[in-house]
Design a protein around this motif. Structure first.
Motif, PDB file in Angstrom:
ATOM      1  N   UNK A  60       0.825  -1.200   0.000  1.00  0.00           N
ATOM      2  CA  UNK A  60       0.000   0.000   0.000  1.00  0.00           C
ATOM      3  C   UNK A  60       0.864   1.257   0.000  1.00  0.00           C
ATOM      4  N   UNK A  61       0.213   2.403  -0.242  1.00  0.00           N
ATOM      5  CA  UNK A  61       0.943   3.669  -0.392  1.00  0.00           C
ATOM      6  C   UNK A  61       1.770   4.002   0.841  1.00  0.00           C
ATOM      7  N   UNK A  62       1.197   3.840   2.043  1.00  0.00           N
ATOM      8  CA  UNK A  62       1.952   4.206   3.244  1.00  0.00           C
ATOM      9  C   UNK A  62       3.166   3.306   3.424  1.00  0.00           C
ATOM     10  N   UNK A  63       3.022   2.030   3.101  1.00  0.00           N
ATOM     11  CA  UNK A  63       4.161   1.119   3.181  1.00  0.00           C
ATOM     12  C   UNK A  63       5.234   1.512   2.181  1.00  0.00           C
ATOM     13  N   UNK A  64       4.844   1.943   0.997  1.00  0.00           N
ATOM     14  CA  UNK A  64       5.826   2.386   0.016  1.00  0.00           C
ATOM     15  C   UNK A  64       6.558   3.636   0.495  1.00  0.00           C
ATOM     16  N   UNK A 112      -1.536   0.548  -5.582  1.00  0.00           N
ATOM     17  CA  UNK A 112      -1.068  -0.637  -4.866  1.00  0.00           C
ATOM     18  C   UNK A 112       0.006  -1.273  -5.736  1.00  0.00           C
ATOM     19  N   UNK A 113       1.150  -1.555  -5.158  1.00  0.00           N
ATOM     20  CA  UNK A 113       2.218  -2.183  -5.923  1.00  0.00           C
ATOM     21  C   UNK A 113       2.094  -3.692  -5.793  1.00  0.00           C
ATOM     22  N   UNK A 396      -7.761   2.172   2.579  1.00  0.00           N
ATOM     23  CA  UNK A 396      -7.077   0.995   2.040  1.00  0.00           C
ATOM     24  C   UNK A 396      -5.580   1.273   1.898  1.00  0.00           C
ATOM     25  N   UNK A 397      -5.226   2.496   1.516  1.00  0.00           N
ATOM     26  CA  UNK A 397      -3.819   2.873   1.326  1.00  0.00           C
ATOM     27  C   UNK A 397      -3.088   3.112   2.643  1.00  0.00           C
TER      28      UNK A 397
END
Length: 562
Positions: A60-64, A112-113, A396-397
């Motif tokens: 997710x975006x925050x993890x990226x 989402x990657x 979700x992100x």
């Protein structure tokens, strides 16, 4: 650096021992190394997740954003596939769509990657080695004890060698069957869902867009299809609970049958599966994340439904929250009571994720046709309402994760005439707002320090405000100079004379846009933690209140023993 503990017979002591070298343990190790803390990483496995087993797939975006801070985001993006939305199909017609575009302008990862877990692990292993660390594979925890000065760990290698290791702190990142959790006597309470999910990674020839995930809303239930980085590769998930078999051939046959009957576009062929799985969903969590000098993170602390793709992401965010606190404590710069905030902040987040994914799973697995029709109609209506669509995408992100109300989230923020109720609150993630040629705000807050954004206001600062700003700068440059970095945000009214440390550390805000977006039209300060969450805000700037926050909440002004 490791040292020798005479009380333990001269055994070498490492500041932190990490048990488990999945994404959570590796992220923790990279973050600690980046913060200047040596750590040892052991794992009972022979190596990272095999390349043929994709396992946890979506970042997710925050993890990226966290992975960017750790120095692996570019590698992951290069090896992954960006998923920018979701289409739900009823037969050959789209029923509703979710679009990630509301994230644009707020994060540089508005997607989402899709990337296999093994690729994520290998990128982190490479980064750990570049930082001077390594993973000791084939080494399991076989004993655990602790005292007021550290942790004694028995380590058993695959060849039978047994070692007595000593560490200042131990973190269990060893998954759902955690040896650390069991050794600590932590109860893993929760429930299990009786229904089974099936999963298969297969190659499919069809014309569905590969920048979106797809949901087939069938009479039997929901069948998601998620694109994978390899050409023609897809992950298929069967939530219908119609097949009671673990055999790969039976699972592939089930998906072949589902595609023939329900694919929204013709699927001309489906190749053999590279990986299959059949599993039941469990919802479990520990009642505390810390016992003495031992802590748990990720699946060792909580497990939940894969619906929503939160598992790996929640664990990595555990690690990032813990790492800066553990680094301060391990370096002797903060008391160990700071680590209590790890439980106070992350356990409520995990509980919320467990509850949300449980609700989502029950909605996805509805069996009553009328209930399914109502579900699909409600979702189709809600996603057409922009504020609700945006909130769902942000959730979700993981951009709505907040530590508001936590022990480290404090504000002294009286009303201002130009307030519009905007801006992050203490505990919120700092939004990655564009800040001109200097990049985004997060670019200024990614160092191994606290970042103090000093905002003089949209109007020229008064003489009193100027004195307050100078006092804050003196405090940050003196007593807390090693751990606080000041970034002035120079508004249209400018800064007081002699109040800007260096031009290179400033953000120019000639139209006051950043002031307004941060909810600070008048003079104020925002202190951002090393994990990118806002810890303290104050207006007008007040050196005494800032010092009080750093002293009382973080213990950074206290005399700390070993």
């Amino acid at each position: 650096m490791p040292n020798r503990d005479e009380a333990s017979g001269g055994v070498e002591v490492v500041p932190v021992l990490i048990v488990g070298a999945g994404p959570v343990g590796l992220a923790l190790a990279c973050s600690l190394r980046r913060l200047g803390v040596s750590c040892r990483v052991v794992d009972s496995g022979a190596g990272p997740t095999p390349e043929g087993e994709s396992r946890a797939l979506g970042l997710q975006a925050r993890t990226m954003e966290i992975f960017e801070a750790l120095g692996v985001a570019d590698t992951l993006v290069a090896g992954g596939l960006e998923i920018r939305g979701l289409v739900a199909w009823r037969g050959r017609r789209p029923r509703f769509r979710l679009d990630a575009s509301p994230l644009e302008g707020e994060t540089r990862y508005p997607f989402i990657l899709s990337i296999p877990q093994g690729a994520t692990e290998r990128a982190l292993i490479d980064r750990l080695e570049a930082l001077g660390g390594r993973v000791e594979w084939g080494t399991r925890l076989s004993g655990l004890g602790q005292d007021g000065g550290g942790v004694d760990a028995g380590l058993t290698a695959d060849d039978g060698r047994i070692e007595k290791a000593r560490a200042g702190w131990l973190v269990g990142c060893d998954g759902a069957r955690s040896t650390v959790r069991e050794a600590l006597g932590l109860r893993f309470e929760g429930t299990s869902n009786p229904e089974r999910f099936l999963l298969a990674d297969v190659e499919i020839d069809w014309d569905l867009p590969r920048d979106h995930g797809h949901l087939m809303l069938t009479p039997e239930g929901v069948v998601p299809a998620l694109p994978m980085p390899r050409e023609r590769a897809w992950r298929l998930i069967d939530t219908t609970a119609r097949l009671d078999s673990d055999e790969p051939a039976a699972i592939v046959g089930r998906f072949d049958d589902l595609l023939r009957r329900y694919s929204p576009v013709p699927a001309t062929s489906m190749g053999p599966a590279t990986w299959t799985s059949a599993f039941r969903i469990h919802r479990r969590a520990v009642g505390r994340l810390r016992i003495g000098r031992c802590l748990v993170a990720g699946d060792a602390a909580h497990i939940h439904s894969p619906v929503g793709g939160q598992g790996l992401n929640t664990g990595v965010q555990d690690a990032f929250n813990l790492s800066w606190k553990l680094a301060l404590v391990a370096r002797g710069e903060a008391p160990d009571t700071l680590l209590d905030s790890y439980d106070a902040e992350r356990r409520p987040v995990a509980e919320a994720v467990l509850a949300a994914t449980d609700r989502a799973t029950r909605v996805v697995t509805l069996r009553n046709p009328l209930a399914r029709w109502a579900r699909d109609s409600a979702v189709a209506t809600l996603v057409r309402i922009p504020p609700l669509h945006r909130r769902l995408i942000r959730s979700v992100a993981d951009l709505e994760v907040t530590y508001r109300g936590g022990p480290l989230s404090i504000e002294e923020w009286p009303p201002h005439p130009l307030d519009r109720g905007d801006g992050p609150r203490p505990g919120d993630r700092l939004p990655d707002l564009p800040s001109g040629a200097s990049g985004g705000l997060l670019d200024h807050a990614r160092g191994p320090w606290f970042t103090l954004f000093l905002l003089p206001g949209i109007e020229p600062p008064s003489a009193a405000a100027g004195e307050s700003i100078r006092a804050v700068l003196d405090l940050a440059a003196g007593r807390f100079g090693e751990i606080v970095r000041v970034v002035p945000v120079v508004g249209p009214g400018g800064m007081p004379d002699d109040a800007v440390p260096t031009p290179s550390s400033s953000i120019e805000d000639p139209d006051g846009r950043i002031h307004r977006l941060l909810g600070c039209p008048g003079p104020g300060l925002l202190l951002v933690r090393p994990d990118g969450h806002l810890g303290f805000r104050c207006r007008p700037p007040d050196a005494g209140r800032l010092r009080g926050y750093l002293d009382r909440c973080l213990g950074l002004g206290a005399e700390v023993g070993g």
